[in-house]
Design a protein around this motif. Structure first.
Motif, PDB file in Angstrom:
ATOM      1  N   HIS A  47      37.222 -22.575  12.465  1.00 52.78           N
ATOM      2  CA  HIS A  47      37.099 -21.943  13.720  1.00 52.78           C
ATOM      3  C   HIS A  47      35.679 -22.040  14.241  1.00 52.78           C
ATOM      4  O   HIS A  47      35.365 -21.741  15.496  1.00 52.78           O
ATOM      5  CB  HIS A  47      37.395 -20.595  13.736  1.00 52.78           C
ATOM      6  CG  HIS A  47      38.959 -20.606  13.956  1.00 52.78           C
ATOM      7  ND1 HIS A  47      40.093 -20.730  12.950  1.00 52.78           N
ATOM      8  CD2 HIS A  47      39.794 -20.320  14.730  1.00 52.78           C
ATOM      9  CE1 HIS A  47      41.047 -20.754  13.145  1.00 52.78           C
ATOM     10  NE2 HIS A  47      41.163 -20.708  14.415  1.00 52.78           N
ATOM     11  N   ILE A  48      34.604 -22.502  13.444  1.00 55.78           N
ATOM     12  CA  ILE A  48      33.393 -22.374  13.962  1.00 55.78           C
ATOM     13  C   ILE A  48      33.216 -23.779  14.928  1.00 55.78           C
ATOM     14  O   ILE A  48      32.845 -23.286  15.971  1.00 55.78           O
ATOM     15  CB  ILE A  48      32.389 -22.666  12.676  1.00 55.78           C
ATOM     16  CG1 ILE A  48      32.186 -21.128  11.845  1.00 55.78           C
ATOM     17  CG2 ILE A  48      30.961 -23.119  13.254  1.00 55.78           C
ATOM     18  CD1 ILE A  48      31.397 -21.242  10.696  1.00 55.78           C
ATOM     19  N   PRO A  49      33.628 -24.788  14.479  1.00 54.23           N
ATOM     20  CA  PRO A  49      33.441 -25.791  15.538  1.00 54.23           C
ATOM     21  C   PRO A  49      34.451 -25.832  16.586  1.00 54.23           C
ATOM     22  O   PRO A  49      34.216 -25.949  17.602  1.00 54.23           O
ATOM     23  CB  PRO A  49      33.861 -27.000  14.781  1.00 54.23           C
ATOM     24  CG  PRO A  49      34.544 -26.529  13.499  1.00 54.23           C
ATOM     25  CD  PRO A  49      33.977 -25.338  13.058  1.00 54.23           C
ATOM     26  N   LEU A  50      35.520 -25.006  16.495  1.00 53.32           N
ATOM     27  CA  LEU A  50      36.631 -24.969  17.231  1.00 53.32           C
ATOM     28  C   LEU A  50      35.972 -23.959  18.528  1.00 53.32           C
ATOM     29  O   LEU A  50      36.311 -24.411  19.762  1.00 53.32           O
ATOM     30  CB  LEU A  50      37.973 -24.525  17.197  1.00 53.32           C
ATOM     31  CG  LEU A  50      38.633 -25.194  16.083  1.00 53.32           C
ATOM     32  CD1 LEU A  50      40.141 -24.704  15.705  1.00 53.32           C
ATOM     33  CD2 LEU A  50      39.094 -26.680  16.844  1.00 53.32           C
ATOM     34  N   ILE A  51      35.633 -22.894  18.104  1.00 57.71           N
ATOM     35  CA  ILE A  51      35.180 -21.737  19.234  1.00 57.71           C
ATOM     36  C   ILE A  51      33.687 -22.459  19.858  1.00 57.71           C
ATOM     37  O   ILE A  51      33.671 -22.310  21.020  1.00 57.71           O
ATOM     38  CB  ILE A  51      34.828 -20.543  18.556  1.00 57.71           C
ATOM     39  CG1 ILE A  51      35.913 -19.792  17.991  1.00 57.71           C
ATOM     40  CG2 ILE A  51      34.026 -19.699  19.431  1.00 57.71           C
ATOM     41  CD1 ILE A  51      36.036 -18.578  17.265  1.00 57.71           C
ATOM     42  N   PHE A  52      33.039 -23.103  19.030  1.00 54.26           N
ATOM     43  CA  PHE A  52      31.955 -23.914  19.774  1.00 54.26           C
ATOM     44  C   PHE A  52      32.408 -25.066  20.861  1.00 54.26           C
ATOM     45  O   PHE A  52      31.773 -24.700  22.160  1.00 54.26           O
ATOM     46  CB  PHE A  52      30.929 -24.826  18.815  1.00 54.26           C
ATOM     47  CG  PHE A  52      30.156 -25.607  19.476  1.00 54.26           C
ATOM     48  CD1 PHE A  52      28.881 -25.204  19.764  1.00 54.26           C
ATOM     49  CD2 PHE A  52      30.409 -27.091  19.665  1.00 54.26           C
ATOM     50  CE1 PHE A  52      27.928 -25.987  20.364  1.00 54.26           C
ATOM     51  CE2 PHE A  52      29.281 -27.900  20.291  1.00 54.26           C
ATOM     52  CZ  PHE A  52      28.067 -27.315  20.742  1.00 54.26           C
ATOM     53  N   PHE A  53      33.447 -25.829  20.650  1.00 55.51           N
ATOM     54  CA  PHE A  53      33.859 -26.776  21.637  1.00 55.51           C
ATOM     55  C   PHE A  53      34.504 -26.019  22.752  1.00 55.51           C
ATOM     56  O   PHE A  53      34.537 -26.396  23.992  1.00 55.51           O
ATOM     57  CB  PHE A  53      34.852 -27.798  21.144  1.00 55.51           C
ATOM     58  CG  PHE A  53      34.166 -28.956  20.080  1.00 55.51           C
ATOM     59  CD1 PHE A  53      33.293 -29.706  20.821  1.00 55.51           C
ATOM     60  CD2 PHE A  53      33.923 -28.893  18.881  1.00 55.51           C
ATOM     61  CE1 PHE A  53      32.487 -30.589  20.297  1.00 55.51           C
ATOM     62  CE2 PHE A  53      33.428 -29.736  18.281  1.00 55.51           C
ATOM     63  CZ  PHE A  53      32.569 -30.786  19.039  1.00 55.51           C
ATOM     64  N   VAL A  54      35.203 -24.862  22.585  1.00 56.60           N
ATOM     65  CA  VAL A  54      35.502 -23.970  23.678  1.00 56.60           C
ATOM     66  C   VAL A  54      34.779 -23.538  24.429  1.00 56.60           C
ATOM     67  O   VAL A  54      34.918 -23.640  25.847  1.00 56.60           O
ATOM     68  CB  VAL A  54      36.785 -22.878  23.021  1.00 56.60           C
ATOM     69  CG1 VAL A  54      36.868 -21.842  24.156  1.00 56.60           C
ATOM     70  CG2 VAL A  54      38.023 -23.300  22.357  1.00 56.60           C
ATOM     71  N   LEU A  55      33.607 -22.888  23.752  1.00 58.67           N
ATOM     72  CA  LEU A  55      32.636 -22.420  24.806  1.00 58.67           C
ATOM     73  C   LEU A  55      31.784 -23.631  25.619  1.00 58.67           C
ATOM     74  O   LEU A  55      31.309 -23.406  26.535  1.00 58.67           O
ATOM     75  CB  LEU A  55      31.627 -21.454  23.840  1.00 58.67           C
ATOM     76  CG  LEU A  55      32.434 -20.132  23.448  1.00 58.67           C
ATOM     77  CD1 LEU A  55      31.540 -19.331  22.324  1.00 58.67           C
ATOM     78  CD2 LEU A  55      33.160 -19.468  24.546  1.00 58.67           C
ATOM     79  N   TYR A  56      31.582 -24.769  24.694  1.00 58.85           N
ATOM     80  CA  TYR A  56      30.835 -25.836  25.375  1.00 58.85           C
ATOM     81  C   TYR A  56      31.493 -26.250  26.459  1.00 58.85           C
ATOM     82  O   TYR A  56      30.962 -26.810  27.499  1.00 58.85           O
ATOM     83  CB  TYR A  56      30.578 -26.773  24.132  1.00 58.85           C
ATOM     84  CG  TYR A  56      29.710 -27.984  24.593  1.00 58.85           C
ATOM     85  CD1 TYR A  56      28.444 -28.030  25.099  1.00 58.85           C
ATOM     86  CD2 TYR A  56      30.564 -29.259  24.758  1.00 58.85           C
ATOM     87  CE1 TYR A  56      27.918 -28.800  25.654  1.00 58.85           C
ATOM     88  CE2 TYR A  56      29.578 -30.575  25.075  1.00 58.85           C
ATOM     89  CZ  TYR A  56      28.341 -30.146  25.696  1.00 58.85           C
ATOM     90  OH  TYR A  56      27.741 -31.336  26.104  1.00 58.85           O
ATOM     91  N   GLY A  57      32.863 -26.287  26.250  1.00 60.45           N
ATOM     92  CA  GLY A  57      33.842 -26.909  27.586  1.00 60.45           C
ATOM     93  C   GLY A  57      33.687 -25.851  28.749  1.00 60.45           C
ATOM     94  O   GLY A  57      33.615 -26.400  29.699  1.00 60.45           O
ATOM     95  N   LEU A  58      33.549 -24.713  28.516  1.00 64.26           N
ATOM     96  CA  LEU A  58      33.219 -23.718  29.512  1.00 64.26           C
ATOM     97  C   LEU A  58      31.938 -24.059  30.316  1.00 64.26           C
ATOM     98  O   LEU A  58      31.864 -23.938  31.432  1.00 64.26           O
ATOM     99  CB  LEU A  58      33.150 -22.205  29.077  1.00 64.26           C
ATOM    100  CG  LEU A  58      33.158 -21.076  30.096  1.00 64.26           C
ATOM    101  CD1 LEU A  58      34.097 -21.204  31.000  1.00 64.26           C
ATOM    102  CD2 LEU A  58      32.948 -19.842  29.397  1.00 64.26           C
ATOM    103  N   PHE A  62      31.615 -25.237  34.087  1.00 64.98           N
ATOM    104  CA  PHE A  62      30.717 -24.420  35.118  1.00 64.98           C
ATOM    105  C   PHE A  62      29.730 -25.574  35.695  1.00 64.98           C
ATOM    106  O   PHE A  62      29.621 -25.541  36.752  1.00 64.98           O
ATOM    107  CB  PHE A  62      29.814 -23.523  34.094  1.00 64.98           C
ATOM    108  CG  PHE A  62      28.653 -22.770  35.192  1.00 64.98           C
ATOM    109  CD1 PHE A  62      29.294 -21.668  36.041  1.00 64.98           C
ATOM    110  CD2 PHE A  62      27.427 -23.160  35.033  1.00 64.98           C
ATOM    111  CE1 PHE A  62      28.389 -21.033  36.799  1.00 64.98           C
ATOM    112  CE2 PHE A  62      26.487 -22.402  35.881  1.00 64.98           C
ATOM    113  CZ  PHE A  62      26.785 -21.535  36.915  1.00 64.98           C
ATOM    114  N   GLN A  63      29.282 -26.654  35.050  1.00 66.15           N
ATOM    115  CA  GLN A  63      28.347 -27.672  35.622  1.00 66.15           C
ATOM    116  C   GLN A  63      29.092 -28.817  36.454  1.00 66.15           C
ATOM    117  O   GLN A  63      28.356 -29.512  36.984  1.00 66.15           O
ATOM    118  CB  GLN A  63      27.798 -28.350  34.515  1.00 66.15           C
ATOM    119  CG  GLN A  63      26.904 -27.403  33.599  1.00 66.15           C
ATOM    120  CD  GLN A  63      26.237 -28.204  32.274  1.00 66.15           C
ATOM    121  OE1 GLN A  63      26.705 -29.354  31.910  1.00 66.15           O
ATOM    122  NE2 GLN A  63      25.131 -27.498  31.848  1.00 66.15           N
TER     123      GLN A  63
END
Length: 127
Positions: A47-58, A62-63
């Protein structure tokens, strides 16, 4: 008119639902349900990389980048998969995820994921 700002908020809501589902998944020992190795340690490490990618996608949504739309589509499919997979296990007689809050999160995730997929595809077509 569908805007990237609306997609941002829908993505955020879906992220919150899916992250809450993953918290619920730890309670239900989802690694046993899907026969994942490593018990809770492996589950948390995944879940460390999974949550990173979810938040990075956000951030990318936004961009207003096209890559953000790709991340949004992947997240919406992940939500649809989460609902479908858990309904399959429930229909097979598994007791996990049958309490009201677990079902609420799963159903809400499905609804928001479908909305997100439609919004994302619309924005991709009109890119």
């Amino acid at each position: 008119m569908i805007t990237a700002e609306i997609l941002f908020w829908v993505y955020l809501v879906n992220s919150i639902l899916l992250i809450n589902h993953e918290i619920d998944s730890a309670y239900w020992k989802e690694w046993e349900l899907f026969k994942l190795p490593g018990s809770i340690t492996g589950f948390l490490l995944i879940h460390i990389p999974l949550i990173f990618f979810v938040l990075y996608g956000l951030v990318l949504v936004f961009q207003q980048s096209f890559t953000g739309l790709v991340f949004s589509l992947v997240l919406s499919f992940a939500g649809i998969f989460a609902f479908t997979a858990h309904m399959y296990f429930i229909r097979k007689g598994r007791d996990e995820f049958k309490i009201p809050i677990s079902l609420f999160i799963l159903v809400s995730t499905l609804i928001v994921s479908l909305i997100q997929a439609v919004l994302t595809i619309h924005l991709m077509i009109n890119w």
